[in-house]
Design a protein around this motif. Structure first.
Motif, PDB file in Angstrom:
ATOM      1  N   SER A 181       0.829  -1.212   0.000  1.00  0.00           N
ATOM      2  CA  SER A 181       0.000   0.000   0.000  1.00  0.00           C
ATOM      3  C   SER A 181       0.862   1.261   0.000  1.00  0.00           C
ATOM      4  CB  SER A 181      -0.930   0.018   1.211  1.00  0.00           C
ATOM      5  OG  SER A 181      -1.836  -1.047   1.153  1.00  0.00           O
ATOM      6  N   ALA A 182       1.913   1.261   0.812  1.00  0.00           N
ATOM      7  CA  ALA A 182       2.799   2.430   0.883  1.00  0.00           C
ATOM      8  C   ALA A 182       3.483   2.667  -0.459  1.00  0.00           C
ATOM      9  CB  ALA A 182       3.832   2.231   1.988  1.00  0.00           C
ATOM     10  N   VAL A 183       3.945   1.599  -1.104  1.00  0.00           N
ATOM     11  CA  VAL A 183       4.588   1.722  -2.419  1.00  0.00           C
ATOM     12  C   VAL A 183       3.582   2.241  -3.443  1.00  0.00           C
ATOM     13  CG1 VAL A 183       5.565   0.373  -4.328  1.00  0.00           C
ATOM     14  CG2 VAL A 183       6.394   0.030  -2.004  1.00  0.00           C
ATOM     15  N   ASN A 184       2.365   1.721  -3.396  1.00  0.00           N
ATOM     16  CA  ASN A 184       1.326   2.151  -4.327  1.00  0.00           C
ATOM     17  C   ASN A 184       1.001   3.636  -4.142  1.00  0.00           C
ATOM     18  OD1 ASN A 184      -0.567   1.816  -6.363  1.00  0.00           O
ATOM     19  ND2 ASN A 184      -2.201   1.328  -4.913  1.00  0.00           N
ATOM     20  N   ILE A 185       0.870   4.073  -2.897  1.00  0.00           N
ATOM     21  CA  ILE A 185       0.577   5.482  -2.626  1.00  0.00           C
ATOM     22  C   ILE A 185       1.724   6.370  -3.117  1.00  0.00           C
ATOM     23  CG2 ILE A 185       0.313   7.167  -0.761  1.00  0.00           C
ATOM     24  CD1 ILE A 185      -1.304   4.983   0.740  1.00  0.00           C
ATOM     25  N   ALA A 186       2.973   5.939  -2.898  1.00  0.00           N
ATOM     26  CA  ALA A 186       4.128   6.719  -3.351  1.00  0.00           C
ATOM     27  C   ALA A 186       4.164   6.823  -4.873  1.00  0.00           C
ATOM     28  CB  ALA A 186       5.419   6.097  -2.833  1.00  0.00           C
ATOM     29  N   LEU A 187       3.849   5.730  -5.556  1.00  0.00           N
ATOM     30  CA  LEU A 187       3.839   5.765  -7.025  1.00  0.00           C
ATOM     31  C   LEU A 187       2.724   6.657  -7.564  1.00  0.00           C
ATOM     32  CD1 LEU A 187       4.619   2.055  -7.961  1.00  0.00           C
ATOM     33  CD2 LEU A 187       6.030   4.063  -8.406  1.00  0.00           C
ATOM     34  N   VAL A 188       1.541   6.575  -6.969  1.00  0.00           N
ATOM     35  CA  VAL A 188       0.429   7.415  -7.415  1.00  0.00           C
ATOM     36  C   VAL A 188       0.749   8.886  -7.150  1.00  0.00           C
ATOM     37  CG1 VAL A 188      -1.981   8.026  -6.938  1.00  0.00           C
ATOM     38  CG2 VAL A 188      -1.344   5.634  -7.234  1.00  0.00           C
ATOM     39  N   ALA A 189       1.312   9.179  -5.982  1.00  0.00           N
ATOM     40  CA  ALA A 189       1.662  10.570  -5.661  1.00  0.00           C
ATOM     41  C   ALA A 189       2.722  11.090  -6.629  1.00  0.00           C
ATOM     42  CB  ALA A 189       2.161  10.667  -4.225  1.00  0.00           C
ATOM     43  N   SER A 190       3.707  10.273  -6.966  1.00  0.00           N
ATOM     44  CA  SER A 190       4.745  10.687  -7.924  1.00  0.00           C
ATOM     45  C   SER A 190       4.153  10.900  -9.309  1.00  0.00           C
ATOM     46  CB  SER A 190       5.854   9.641  -8.001  1.00  0.00           C
ATOM     47  OG  SER A 190       6.573   9.602  -6.811  1.00  0.00           O
ATOM     48  N   TYR A 191       3.217  10.062  -9.687  1.00  0.00           N
ATOM     49  CA  TYR A 191       2.594  10.178 -11.006  1.00  0.00           C
ATOM     50  C   TYR A 191       1.745  11.444 -11.108  1.00  0.00           C
ATOM     51  CZ  TYR A 191      -0.366   9.139 -15.011  1.00  0.00           C
ATOM     52  OH  TYR A 191      -1.033   9.219 -16.195  1.00  0.00           O
ATOM     53  N   LEU A 192       1.053  11.788 -10.031  1.00  0.00           N
ATOM     54  CA  LEU A 192       0.156  12.945 -10.053  1.00  0.00           C
ATOM     55  C   LEU A 192       0.871  14.272  -9.784  1.00  0.00           C
ATOM     56  CD1 LEU A 192      -2.926  11.466  -8.165  1.00  0.00           C
ATOM     57  CD2 LEU A 192      -2.632  11.763 -10.636  1.00  0.00           C
TER      58      LEU A 192
END
Length: 168
Positions: free
Chosen positions: A15-26
């Motif tokens: 979940s933490a990795v997913n949130i970091a990737l989404v935040a970086s993408y946005l």
């Protein structure tokens, strides 16, 4: 307890990795560039004694700090934005700062913003406007460009690899 509920740890890390990737993408990519300026005595001073005295005075950090304040002033920044025809709303996306480099009569101007080309144009134009402004009010010293700003090739933020590593 950890052996039985290992999936909770794995799910949390995922979940933490997913949130970091989404935040970086946005996140909006941010670019930074810098230009350097040299403060030196005006060569048009009357005598060599005047030049030596002005060099001694330049050792006081208040002189070079004044130049740093001119470069980082809101007035110079806003006038430069108008000169480059950058809309005030777009100009708010950019930041700038000037620092005195240690043990040198050199200033470094840093500009950060969402467009690589505009950051370089803005940094160089702020420098030129500051040079003109300083000539009017501080004629004993010269402010000259040492290194012009160049457009950065890549953003400094976001950094997905770093962000994912920290999240994990």
């Amino acid at each position: 307890m950890l052996q039985r509920n290992w999936w909770v740890v794995a799910l949390t890390a995922l979940s933490a990795v997913n949130i970091a990737l989404v935040a970086s993408y946005l996140a909006t990519p941010m670019y930074g560039t810098s230009a350097k300026f040299l403060v030196s005595p005006n060569s048009a001073l009357a005598t060599e004694g005047d030049i030596v005295n002005s060099l001694g005075t330049l050792d006081r950090r208040s002189i070079i700090s004044t130049y740093a304040e001119i470069i980082s002033s809101s007035r110079i920044f806003e006038e430069t934005g108008q000169e480059l025809k950058i809309a005030p709303d777009d100009l708010r996306n950019y930041s700038h700062s000037a620092v005195v480099l240690a043990d040198a009569n050199v200033l470094q101007l840093t500009v950060e913003g969402p467009d690589a080309e505009t950051t370089a144009r803005l940094a160089n134009a702020i420098g030129q406007r500051s040079i003109i402004y300083a000539e009017q009010f501080l004629p004993v010293y010269n402010l000259d460009s040492l290194d012009l700003a160049v457009a950065p090739t890549g953003p400094f933020s976001p950094q997905p690899v770093r962000d994912v590593g920290i999240a994990l």
